[in-house]
Design a protein around this motif. Structure first.
Motif, PDB file in Angstrom:
ATOM      1  N   THR A 107       0.739  -1.249  -0.075  1.00  0.00           N
ATOM      2  CA  THR A 107       0.026  -0.146   0.060  1.00  0.00           C
ATOM      3  C   THR A 107       1.038   1.359   0.018  1.00  0.00           C
ATOM      4  O   THR A 107       1.871   1.349   0.798  1.00  0.00           O
ATOM      5  N   ARG A 133       0.985   5.585  -0.504  1.00  0.00           N
ATOM      6  CA  ARG A 133       0.265   6.598  -0.307  1.00  0.00           C
ATOM      7  C   ARG A 133       0.988   8.030  -0.295  1.00  0.00           C
ATOM      8  O   ARG A 133       1.754   8.162   0.734  1.00  0.00           O
ATOM      9  N   SER A 180      -0.239  -2.953  -4.494  1.00  0.00           N
ATOM     10  CA  SER A 180      -1.498  -3.453  -4.914  1.00  0.00           C
ATOM     11  C   SER A 180      -2.659  -2.047  -4.783  1.00  0.00           C
ATOM     12  O   SER A 180      -3.538  -2.201  -5.514  1.00  0.00           O
ATOM     13  N   THR A 181      -2.319  -1.409  -4.045  1.00  0.00           N
ATOM     14  CA  THR A 181      -3.018  -0.151  -3.997  1.00  0.00           C
ATOM     15  C   THR A 181      -2.090   1.175  -3.861  1.00  0.00           C
ATOM     16  O   THR A 181      -1.304   1.077  -2.942  1.00  0.00           O
ATOM     17  N   SER A 205      -1.883   5.649  -4.422  1.00  0.00           N
ATOM     18  CA  SER A 205      -2.428   6.705  -4.653  1.00  0.00           C
ATOM     19  C   SER A 205      -1.523   8.072  -4.604  1.00  0.00           C
ATOM     20  O   SER A 205      -0.837   8.266  -3.542  1.00  0.00           O
ATOM     21  N   ALA A 209      -3.633  -4.484  -9.606  1.00  0.00           N
ATOM     22  CA  ALA A 209      -3.197  -3.364  -8.641  1.00  0.00           C
ATOM     23  C   ALA A 209      -4.137  -2.312  -9.233  1.00  0.00           C
ATOM     24  O   ALA A 209      -4.620  -2.200 -10.246  1.00  0.00           O
ATOM     25  N   SER A 210      -4.262  -1.154  -8.321  1.00  0.00           N
ATOM     26  CA  SER A 210      -4.825   0.088  -8.484  1.00  0.00           C
ATOM     27  C   SER A 210      -4.116   1.248  -8.274  1.00  0.00           C
ATOM     28  O   SER A 210      -3.447   1.393  -7.141  1.00  0.00           O
ATOM     29  N   THR A 270      -4.520   5.431  -7.927  1.00  0.00           N
ATOM     30  CA  THR A 270      -5.292   7.015  -8.192  1.00  0.00           C
ATOM     31  C   THR A 270      -4.485   7.855  -8.111  1.00  0.00           C
ATOM     32  O   THR A 270      -3.854   8.210  -7.218  1.00  0.00           O
TER      33      THR A 270
END
Length: 334
Positions: A166, A168, A240-241, A243, A262-263, A265
């Motif tokens: 993760t 961010r 996996s995530t 942003s 995965a994503s 943003t």
């Protein structure tokens, strides 16, 4: 606080609580259950020359002062916390390894490579009104964690590689945008159609009303943009995530590599205004020529409001900036 000094320093202890100065000329080896560097004036100088130093703690490193080495510095601990009054630095390589979390609200600096590994979370924090934590390197920065969060500033003269499930890069508090009614017009008669269709008279009045909904930042415009900036290649990988929310990711070459499925943003937190128009009719059906009616001022064909336009009204200048952008292994929401 007292001063503990030596040419080379070897310390084997339970808990170390320093409010003064610990200093070595030619490298240190520290083994302890924990180390707390209390207060902004506390100092642990592991080496004044370019000798390597190692600190191994079975528990926590809590730093509120200065922890520095002239040579390579390696710190192994169950957790590492560097407060907003603190700095951990090396004129050579700085290696931070935690079996738990690493949290930085102060300064982490390496003259050469800055390497950090956290089994759980790596956080470079900020307040809602100002940046706090800084990571700076004269060469490269390499970070590995299960969760990586940057709310402040990371800069390297060389490459930056961040690996996390993760990931961010975001303003403190995340997305604080909210919608509000910024304009409400009045009911406006745009026309009337009166006609006779034997044996009765009819009248149709056409009405409309405009309004606008706009975005604003709850609590005010973000005071700064979190940033990850490399003068070489910047790689965000194995996520996996991920942003980028109101932040800056910048390098001559940026590589984004998800773990498949995965994503990612990317949201610059720009503000929008949406303009709407509602239209309807007022219908009257007279009996013969009136004034008696079958239907008297009946509202009909009301569309409830239709979006007319969307306009950008503000931006904080966030985004991903690269001369060459390589991306794969994820679905992008931009």
């Amino acid at each position: 606080g007292a001063k503990l000094a030596g040419n080379t320093l070897t310390v084997n202890a339970d808990a170390i609580d320093n409010t003064g100065r610990i200093q070595a000329l030619a490298g240190s080896t520290v083994n302890a259950a924990s180390l707390t560097n209390h207060g902004a004036s506390s100092v642990v100088l592991l080496a004044t020359d370019n000798s390597a130093s190692t600190m191994t703690l079975s528990g926590a490193l809590t730093n509120e002062g200065a922890l520095h080495g002239g040579g390579n510095v390696t710190i192994n601990a169950a957790s590492i916390s560097n407060s907003d009054t603190a700095g951990i630095s090396s004129l050579a390589n700085l290696n931070l390894n935690s079996s738990g979390a690493i949290s930085n609200a102060g300064a982490l600096y390496a003259g050469s490579q800055l390497n950090a590994t956290a089994a759980t979370t790596f956080t470079n924090s900020a307040t809602s009104s100002a940046p706090q934590g800084t990571l700076d390197s004269g060469d490269s920065i390499n970070i590995s964690a299960n969760t990586f969060v940057n709310n402040s500033s990371i800069n390297a003269t060389g490459n930056i590689t961040i690996s996390a499930a993760t990931l961010r890069n975001e303003t403190p508090g995340g997305d604080t945008r909210e919608w509000y009614r910024s304009f409400t017009g009045s009911d406006t008669n745009t026309g009337t159609n009166s006609y006779y269709n034997f044996p009765d008279q009819y009248e149709e009045q056409y009405w409309s009303k405009d309004w606008s909904d706009s975005q604003r930042y709850a609590g005010g415009t973000p005071a700064f943009k979190p940033q990850i900036i490399s003068s070489g290649t910047l790689t965000l990988q194995n996520f996996s995530t991920a942003s980028n929310l109101g932040g800056v990711i910048s390098a001559p070459t940026v590589t984004l590599s998800g773990n498949g499925g995965a994503s990612f943003t990317n949201n610059d937190l720009s503000l929008e205004r949406k303009d709407y128009r509602q239209s309807w009719e007022i219908y009257t059906h007279y009996i013969a020529l009136g004034p008696a009616t079958y239907d008297n001022h009946v509202r009909r064909n009301d569309n409830g409001g239709v979006l007319q336009s969307t306009t950008s009204i503000g931006s904080i200048g966030a985004g991903i900036f690269a001369g060459t952008l390589n991306a794969g292994g994820f679905t992008l929401t931009n």
